[in-house]
Write a protein that holds these residues in place. Sequence first.
Motif, PDB file in Angstrom:
ATOM      1  N   HIS A  68       0.792  -1.197  -0.077  1.00 25.15           N
ATOM      2  CA  HIS A  68       0.147   0.028  -0.170  1.00 25.15           C
ATOM      3  C   HIS A  68       0.937   1.316   0.016  1.00 25.15           C
ATOM      4  CE1 HIS A  68      -3.042   2.745   1.052  1.00 25.15           C
ATOM      5  NE2 HIS A  68      -3.994   1.910   1.051  1.00 25.15           N
ATOM      6  N   MET A  69       0.558   2.289  -0.876  1.00 30.69           N
ATOM      7  CA  MET A  69       1.522   3.472  -0.746  1.00 30.69           C
ATOM      8  C   MET A  69       1.198   4.205   0.441  1.00 30.69           C
ATOM      9  SD  MET A  69       2.535   5.130  -3.420  1.00 30.69           S
ATOM     10  CE  MET A  69       2.131   6.833  -3.848  1.00 30.69           C
ATOM     11  N   TYR A  71       0.804   7.422   3.022  1.00 33.05           N
ATOM     12  CA  TYR A  71      -0.419   8.229   3.225  1.00 33.05           C
ATOM     13  C   TYR A  71      -0.333   9.756   2.703  1.00 33.05           C
ATOM     14  CZ  TYR A  71      -2.608   4.665   6.062  1.00 33.05           C
ATOM     15  OH  TYR A  71      -3.488   3.499   6.409  1.00 33.05           O
ATOM     16  N   LEU A  75      -1.788  12.233  -5.375  1.00 31.77           N
ATOM     17  CA  LEU A  75      -1.454  12.388  -6.981  1.00 31.77           C
ATOM     18  C   LEU A  75      -2.239  13.205  -7.815  1.00 31.77           C
ATOM     19  CD1 LEU A  75      -0.976   8.458  -7.185  1.00 31.77           C
ATOM     20  CD2 LEU A  75       0.957  10.097  -7.249  1.00 31.77           C
ATOM     21  N   SER A  86       4.905  13.458  -4.865  1.00 32.28           N
ATOM     22  CA  SER A  86       4.001  12.338  -4.773  1.00 32.28           C
ATOM     23  C   SER A  86       4.254  11.541  -5.865  1.00 32.28           C
ATOM     24  CB  SER A  86       2.426  12.907  -4.877  1.00 32.28           C
ATOM     25  OG  SER A  86       2.157  13.891  -3.798  1.00 32.28           O
ATOM     26  N   LEU A  90       5.402   7.394  -5.834  1.00 30.42           N
ATOM     27  CA  LEU A  90       4.711   6.450  -6.464  1.00 30.42           C
ATOM     28  C   LEU A  90       5.737   5.536  -7.262  1.00 30.42           C
ATOM     29  CD1 LEU A  90       2.120   5.146  -7.505  1.00 30.42           C
ATOM     30  CD2 LEU A  90       2.109   6.899  -9.547  1.00 30.42           C
ATOM     31  N   GLU A  93       8.004   3.605  -4.790  1.00 22.96           N
ATOM     32  CA  GLU A  93       7.314   2.428  -4.301  1.00 22.96           C
ATOM     33  C   GLU A  93       7.153   1.366  -5.204  1.00 22.96           C
ATOM     34  OE1 GLU A  93       6.146   1.654  -0.960  1.00 22.96           O
ATOM     35  OE2 GLU A  93       7.700   3.260  -0.866  1.00 22.96           O
ATOM     36  N   LEU A 105       0.609  -2.777  -6.201  1.00 19.01           N
ATOM     37  CA  LEU A 105       0.861  -1.703  -5.455  1.00 19.01           C
ATOM     38  C   LEU A 105      -0.642  -0.946  -5.514  1.00 19.01           C
ATOM     39  CD1 LEU A 105       2.378   0.363  -3.941  1.00 19.01           C
ATOM     40  CD2 LEU A 105       3.175   1.281  -6.275  1.00 19.01           C
ATOM     41  N   THR A 107      -2.883   2.338  -4.436  1.00 15.22           N
ATOM     42  CA  THR A 107      -2.929   3.646  -4.225  1.00 15.22           C
ATOM     43  C   THR A 107      -4.131   4.143  -4.122  1.00 15.22           C
ATOM     44  OG1 THR A 107      -1.983   5.740  -4.851  1.00 15.22           O
ATOM     45  CG2 THR A 107      -2.746   4.387  -6.575  1.00 15.22           C
ATOM     46  N   HIS A 108      -4.491   5.337  -3.343  1.00 16.87           N
ATOM     47  CA  HIS A 108      -5.494   6.146  -3.193  1.00 16.87           C
ATOM     48  C   HIS A 108      -5.203   7.083  -4.384  1.00 16.87           C
ATOM     49  CE1 HIS A 108      -5.854   5.289   1.733  1.00 16.87           C
ATOM     50  NE2 HIS A 108      -6.015   4.502   0.706  1.00 16.87           N
ATOM     51  N   LEU A 128      -0.100   9.100 -12.739  1.00 16.77           N
ATOM     52  CA  LEU A 128      -0.258   7.387 -12.690  1.00 16.77           C
ATOM     53  C   LEU A 128       0.606   7.074 -14.134  1.00 16.77           C
ATOM     54  CD1 LEU A 128      -3.882   6.783 -11.730  1.00 16.77           C
ATOM     55  CD2 LEU A 128      -1.677   6.322 -10.672  1.00 16.77           C
ATOM     56  N   ILE A 138      -0.555  -1.316 -10.721  1.00 19.05           N
ATOM     57  CA  ILE A 138      -1.118  -0.259  -9.710  1.00 19.05           C
ATOM     58  C   ILE A 138      -2.853  -0.463  -9.620  1.00 19.05           C
ATOM     59  CG2 ILE A 138      -1.308   2.234  -9.266  1.00 19.05           C
ATOM     60  CD1 ILE A 138       1.620   1.429  -9.567  1.00 19.05           C
TER      61      ILE A 138
END
Length: 279
Positions: A68-69, A71, A75, A86, A90, A93, A105, A107-108, A128, A138
Amino acid sequence: MKIGSHVSIAGSIDNSVDRAISKNCSAFQIFTRSPRSWSANKLNENNIKKFKTKLSASVIDEFSTIVHMPYLPNLASPNKIIYEKSINVLKQEASRCAKLGIHYLVTHLGSHMETSETKGIERLVNALKNVHENDVTILLENSSGQKHSLGYNFRQLATIFEQLDKQKFGICIDTCHIFAAGYDIRSDKGIKKTFEEFDHYVGLENFKLLHLNDSKRELNSHIDRHHHIGLGKIGEYGLSHMIKFVNTKNIPIILETPVDDIRNDLDNIKKTKELAYRD
Ligand SMILES: [Zn+2]
Ligand SMILES: [Zn+2]
């Protein structure tokens, strides 16, 4: 059934595999670094090796191990400095996942911070597209619709998703977020309707991971407060049908239940397994 918890990497990243095994996990999720910091120490080569060795000796497969990315990244941020930072996190990670042999992976989708959804989505999609790790997918996680967060309904998720390479991206659905965003998953009928809508907009084949959490808040509250399995406003009945549905598709289930005295991870996993076989 592939199921497990979010586990800590404290001490060394390979300790996470031991923790997952000790909790009877057949899937697990980690942060590769502190989730509340912008900086990260480089992964130690020896620890990467130990992580991979332990994982391949376990029953957990590489598609049931999830990162999980952290917090802090946003992005979709309109602030240039935060936005650049940010994107860097990404990319870092994704590269750490590749080194660890992890495919997923999560991401929010960030917050547009009172600019506009259109502008926010534009920045998010652009961010992204910076990931170029071939073996890492992702997963875009739906949001509860808190404040100015993106990805709170399927139509919007689709708008984002259709601008991306389907081979490199997928969707993670969080049951607490989806409920807080207004999808009533408390009955089998509601779940069927929800996934029909998901299929219509996004395509069910792109659904790769379930975050199973109950919700402390009401339907459509737009507030993201996770609760233990069956003890929240969604309840055992809805969650049991949700578990059965994803099990037919062999989708891994990750629990992100609170750390408190009410119930531990082991018992939440036990409860989930019990609900999976409940009539
Ligand atoms: Zn999340
Ligand atoms: Zn989640």
